[in-house]
Design a protein around this motif. Structure first.
Motif, short mmCIF file in Angstrom:
data_model
loop_
_atom_site.label_atom_id
_atom_site.label_comp_id
_atom_site.label_asym_id
_atom_site.label_seq_id
_atom_site.Cartn_x
_atom_site.Cartn_y
_atom_site.Cartn_z
N PHE A 281 0.82 -1.22 0.00
CA PHE A 281 0.00 0.00 0.00
C PHE A 281 0.86 1.27 0.00
O PHE A 281 0.33 2.37 0.01
CB PHE A 281 -0.96 -0.01 1.20
CG PHE A 281 -1.95 -1.16 1.15
CD1 PHE A 281 -2.78 -1.34 0.05
CD2 PHE A 281 -2.05 -2.07 2.19
CE1 PHE A 281 -3.68 -2.40 0.00
CE2 PHE A 281 -2.95 -3.14 2.15
CZ PHE A 281 -3.77 -3.30 1.04
N ALA A 282 2.19 1.11 0.01
CA ALA A 282 3.09 2.27 -0.01
C ALA A 282 3.28 2.73 -1.46
O ALA A 282 2.95 2.01 -2.40
CB ALA A 282 4.44 1.89 0.58
N ALA A 283 3.79 3.96 -1.64
CA ALA A 283 4.01 4.48 -3.00
C ALA A 283 5.16 5.47 -2.99
O ALA A 283 5.41 6.13 -1.98
CB ALA A 283 2.73 5.15 -3.51
N GLU A 284 5.87 5.56 -4.12
CA GLU A 284 6.95 6.55 -4.24
C GLU A 284 7.15 6.93 -5.70
O GLU A 284 6.79 6.17 -6.60
CB GLU A 284 8.26 6.00 -3.65
CG GLU A 284 8.82 4.80 -4.39
CD GLU A 284 10.18 4.35 -3.85
OE1 GLU A 284 10.33 4.23 -2.62
OE2 GLU A 284 11.09 4.12 -4.68
N HIS A 285 7.69 8.13 -5.92
CA HIS A 285 8.13 8.50 -7.29
C HIS A 285 9.21 9.57 -7.20
O HIS A 285 9.30 10.30 -6.22
CB HIS A 285 6.93 8.95 -8.16
CG HIS A 285 6.49 10.36 -7.95
ND1 HIS A 285 7.15 11.44 -8.51
CD2 HIS A 285 5.44 10.88 -7.27
CE1 HIS A 285 6.52 12.55 -8.17
NE2 HIS A 285 5.49 12.25 -7.42
N ALA A 414 1.39 7.67 -14.31
CA ALA A 414 0.41 8.60 -13.73
C ALA A 414 -0.27 7.96 -12.52
O ALA A 414 -0.52 8.63 -11.50
CB ALA A 414 -0.62 8.99 -14.77
N GLU A 415 -0.57 6.67 -12.62
CA GLU A 415 -1.21 5.98 -11.50
C GLU A 415 -0.31 5.96 -10.27
O GLU A 415 -0.74 6.17 -9.14
CB GLU A 415 -1.58 4.55 -11.91
CG GLU A 415 -2.38 3.83 -10.85
CD GLU A 415 -2.82 2.45 -11.28
OE1 GLU A 415 -4.01 2.14 -11.11
OE2 GLU A 415 -2.00 1.69 -11.81
N GLN A 416 1.00 5.71 -10.53
CA GLN A 416 1.99 5.69 -9.44
C GLN A 416 2.07 7.07 -8.77
O GLN A 416 2.07 7.18 -7.54
CB GLN A 416 3.35 5.31 -10.04
CG GLN A 416 4.46 5.12 -9.05
CD GLN A 416 5.79 4.84 -9.76
OE1 GLN A 416 5.90 4.90 -10.99
NE2 GLN A 416 6.81 4.54 -8.99
N MET A 417 2.11 8.12 -9.58
CA MET A 417 2.20 9.49 -9.05
C MET A 417 0.92 9.83 -8.25
O MET A 417 0.98 10.43 -7.18
CB MET A 417 2.39 10.46 -10.21
CG MET A 417 2.61 11.89 -9.79
SD MET A 417 2.97 12.86 -11.28
CE MET A 417 2.92 14.50 -10.58
N MET A 418 -0.21 9.42 -8.79
CA MET A 418 -1.49 9.67 -8.13
C MET A 418 -1.53 8.98 -6.75
O MET A 418 -1.99 9.57 -5.76
CB MET A 418 -2.62 9.15 -9.02
CG MET A 418 -4.02 9.46 -8.54
SD MET A 418 -5.25 9.08 -9.82
CE MET A 418 -5.21 7.29 -9.82
N PHE A 451 9.82 11.27 -3.52
CA PHE A 451 8.65 11.45 -2.63
C PHE A 451 8.14 10.06 -2.23
O PHE A 451 7.88 9.23 -3.11
CB PHE A 451 7.53 12.20 -3.37
CG PHE A 451 7.90 13.59 -3.79
CD1 PHE A 451 7.92 14.63 -2.87
CD2 PHE A 451 8.21 13.88 -5.11
CE1 PHE A 451 8.24 15.93 -3.24
CE2 PHE A 451 8.54 15.17 -5.52
CZ PHE A 451 8.56 16.20 -4.57
N CYS A 452 8.01 9.82 -0.94
CA CYS A 452 7.58 8.49 -0.47
C CYS A 452 6.46 8.63 0.57
O CYS A 452 6.48 9.56 1.39
CB CYS A 452 8.74 7.75 0.21
SG CYS A 452 10.29 7.80 -0.69
N ALA A 453 5.52 7.70 0.55
CA ALA A 453 4.45 7.70 1.54
C ALA A 453 4.00 6.26 1.78
O ALA A 453 4.03 5.44 0.85
CB ALA A 453 3.27 8.54 1.07
#
Length: 710
Positions: A281-285, A414-418, A451-453
């Protein structure tokens, strides 16, 4: 909670289990294994069916069972037999998930064929892998065709999948892959590729769900991913891994694997599930990569517009990409002035962890703007993709296929950034766990920001997306309890919110009292003084390990630095007997260990965390496990730090609530390396005086197997 097993189901389980005993000389029916069979069958029999099509029944965990099955119980036989029979009887798929590739391979190559052959249960099975493990023939042929060759050698900057000019060796490797796939010498599965292929190159020839042309693809009949998917639809048992299971659930379930409400899950190595879910559920770009692909939106949208006449959609996509680039530029200025990201000679790549996941006031608007732009880019690119799919049915198919592939690449980005900015913008309720947010400054090239969350807990997501939807589930592993209780696992996986989940800890088939000893030497130095503790380990090891016997010892460390310092400080004869993790690949290291023993020489393995779990050294390959210090993992990563701070702010103690319970699980796993069969013997030595000096030491000792204390 009465069981609802039918007489036919009971008879099937009894008959097939008896068939194994009849077909396998020397097979011993184990009480714990029979208990596990019954627990799984009873849980799955309580599965609720939807009253009306499409409606989910109210589930409170009545068909979910958690079973701690120590080594030697024969867990996989129990869940494959009980799960297989119940899935066939109740018209469900059995989805078996593991954390490691080793267990997946064991299930498909050994355990399932064994159950089918010996029990007479006619189960069909297949291994499920994620889309990224498979070749996209369309992309590969595109890149290796005559036209693409000219583009590549002249480097067409419009090709979205290339962010740098391809090297000649890369082109050659792509041609070889295309030849071997075309002549059916290779099936398109990355894991069966004879030569190693770099990740960066593989990414060019695999595909995601956005770039896939689906039924319109000219290469669909030979697509390895779709061929594998078709097999999954016909089999009784699907073997997968936690990552793919969680990815499928995150997409809504039933995308690659069977839908949760038509699945009975057997989740082995379940102690890894919560951490895997947080990662999922984490994401980064990266800022610079986002700028790179956002710049390509205008040319790609213009090409789609020329084919589809969707002027407004193309304009909106270009406008949204422009807005996103503008806000990213603003972020660059803002971050350049941020003291927490100031690089120094000590720290060239600083990390700024945003306290409690709550953005400072001056970052809230730029964050909201970027979240909105990212959503708009994704929305309008999706619209263009749909328009292109319609157009592909006409005469311009070849041109639109190439474009659809590029558009799919942009949609994936775009999905990753979103995903990143949706998390950045989100501020959970006061009582809900926070979202960890952090930014890393990168020094390579012209510099960059990452950017990571990430959520700090996946409990709520798992409860709503998996447990309340699944027809039934078993969670199992050799070690699931912490300090003798299931609380930590239930809390981290969200099962604590389903009151009817049943938990069972099975007895070990081993006689620990007579097979093993536990020794706690009287050390003076505390591990909190690393230098003194290391010197004392160096003094003690020659007293603990006798080189006159050709047996194996395993010494487990929590720190690579301490492991290397001890290895370098030991007397010469001990250094000759050492096999140190990291000096050789794992397989080679174990081979060297067994070769020394076979030659009548002693062998000592020095290993870290990964050797404390899943390492099987039965018999004299390991008669002494020495643990340098208690496996306390202090939260030094952004997710761990954010969670610890949240617990503190709520009046809790992260050390008591998280660190000690997690260390208990790891310690039991490490100690579990000693006794792997009913004939094993040996000693566990723990070189950490906190076990006897600190109050929590008693709790940790109480959760270990009942070895004879010496």
């Amino acid at each position: 909670m009465p069981a609802m097993l039918t007489d036919a189901e009971k008879a099937a389980i009894r008959d097939h289990y008896r068939a194994i005993a009849d077909n396998l000389p020397g097979f011993r029916s184990r009480p714990a294994q029979r208990q596990m069979l019954a627990a799984i069958a009873n849980a799955f029999s309580r599965s609720k069916e939807a009253v009306e099509e499409g409606d989910l029944p109210e589930r409170a965990g009545e068909s979910i069972v958690v079973v701690e099955g120590p080594t030697g119980v024969g867990k996989s036989l129990a869940y494959l037999l009980a799960g297989g029979i119940m899935a066939r009887a109740r018209n469900k798929k059995l989805t078996v998930s593991s954390a490691t590739v080793a267990l997946q391979e064991q299930l498909v190559n050994r355990d399932l064929p064994f159950v089918v052959e010996k029990s007479g249960l006619p189960l069909t099975f297949a291994l499920a892998k994620g889309r990224s493990r498979y070749l996209c023939p369309y992309r590969l042929y595109q890149l290796t065709s005559e036209n693409a060759q000219a583009d590549m050698l002249g480097f067409d900057p419009g090709l979205a999948v290339w962010d740098k000019k391809p090297e000649e060796a890369e082109i050659l490797q792509l041609r070889e892959m295309a030849d071997s796939f075309q002549h059916r010498q290779w099936n398109g599965d990355r894991d069966t590729l004879p030569a190693n292929v770099e990740d960066a190159l593989w990414m060019r020839v695999t595909n995601d769900r956005h770039g896939c042309l689906k039924s319109a693809c000219p290469n669909r009949p030979e697509c390895p991913f779709y061929l594998a998917r078709e097999v999954l639809e016909t089999v009784d048992v699907i073997v997968t891994n936690h990552d793919l299971l969680l990815a499928d659930i995150a997409m809504g379930g039933g995308v690659i694997l069977p839908a949760p409400d038509s699945s009975f899950y057997c989740i082995d190595e379940a102690h890894h599930l919560a951490k895997k879910a947080i990662s999922q559920f984490a994401a980064e770009h990266s800022l610079s990569q986002a700028m790179f692909w956002l710049e390509k939106v205008a040319t790609t949208a213009a090409k789609v517009e020329a084919l589809t006449a969707k002027h407004e959609l193309a304009d909106q996509a270009i406008e949204a990409a422009g807005a996103a680039m503008e806000t990213l530029t603003e972020w660059m200025w803002l971050l350049g002035a941020e003291p927490a990201l100031a690089a120094s000679s000590d720290n060239l790549e600083p990390t700024w962890l945003i306290e409690d996941g709550r953005l400072p006031e001056h970052l809230k608007l730029p964050s909201a703007n970027l979240a909105l732009s990212a959503r708009m880019v994704f929305k309008h690119l999706s619209g263009l993709s749909d328009a292109l799919a319609e157009k592909r049915k006409g005469p311009d198919a070849a041109q639109s296929d190439k474009l659809a592939s590029d558009l799919g690449f942009l949609l994936g980005r775009a999905e990753q950034m979103m995903a990143v900015w949706d998390l950045f913008e989100k501020e959970p309720d006061e009582n809900a766990p926070p979202i960890a947010k952090w930014i890393i400054r990168r020094s390579e090239g012209k510099g960059d920001y990452l950017f990571c969350a990430s959520p700090v807990s996946a409990a709520a997501s798992l409860a709503s997306t998996l447990w309340r939807r699944a027809a039934g589930a078993l969670l199992t592993s050799a070690t699931l309890r912490s300090l003798g209780e299931f609380d930590l696992l239930l809390s981290q996986t969200g099962l604590k919110w389903l009151p009817e989940v049943s938990c069972q800890a099975l007895d070990s088939p081993f006689d620990f009292q007579s097979q093993g000893e536990l020794y706690l030497p009287p050390l003076n130095a505390s591990p909190k003084d690393p230098g003194a503790h290391t010197r004392e380990i160096v003094e003690w090891l020659p007293r603990l390990v006798d080189l006159s016997h050709a047996v194996g010892s395993l010494v487990l460390f929590s720190s690579r630095r301490q492991m290397m310092e001890v290895a370098e400080s030991l007397p010469e004869p001990y250094q000759e007997a050492l096999q140190v993790q990291g000096m050789l690949p794992k397989a080679r290291l174990l081979e060297a260990h067994h070769q020394r023993l076979a030659a009548g020489q002693p062998s000592i393995i020095f290993g870290l965390d990964s050797f404390a779990e899943g390492l099987d050294l039965p018999g004299e390959a390991c008669v002494h496990v020495i643990i340098a210090k208690l496996p306390f993992a202090m939260p030094d990563d952004p997710v761990g730090k954010t969670l610890a701070r949240w617990i503190e702010k709520r009046g809790g103690n992260p050390f008591i609530e998280l660190t000690i319970p997690e260390a208990s699980v790891k310690l039991v796993q490490a100690v579990g390396r000693l006794i792997r069969t009913e004939h094993d013997y040996g000693r566990v030595t723990i070189l950490d005086n906190r076990l006897t000096r600190q109050r929590y030491g008693k709790k940790l000792l109480a959760s270990l197997p009942p070895f004879k204390r010496i």
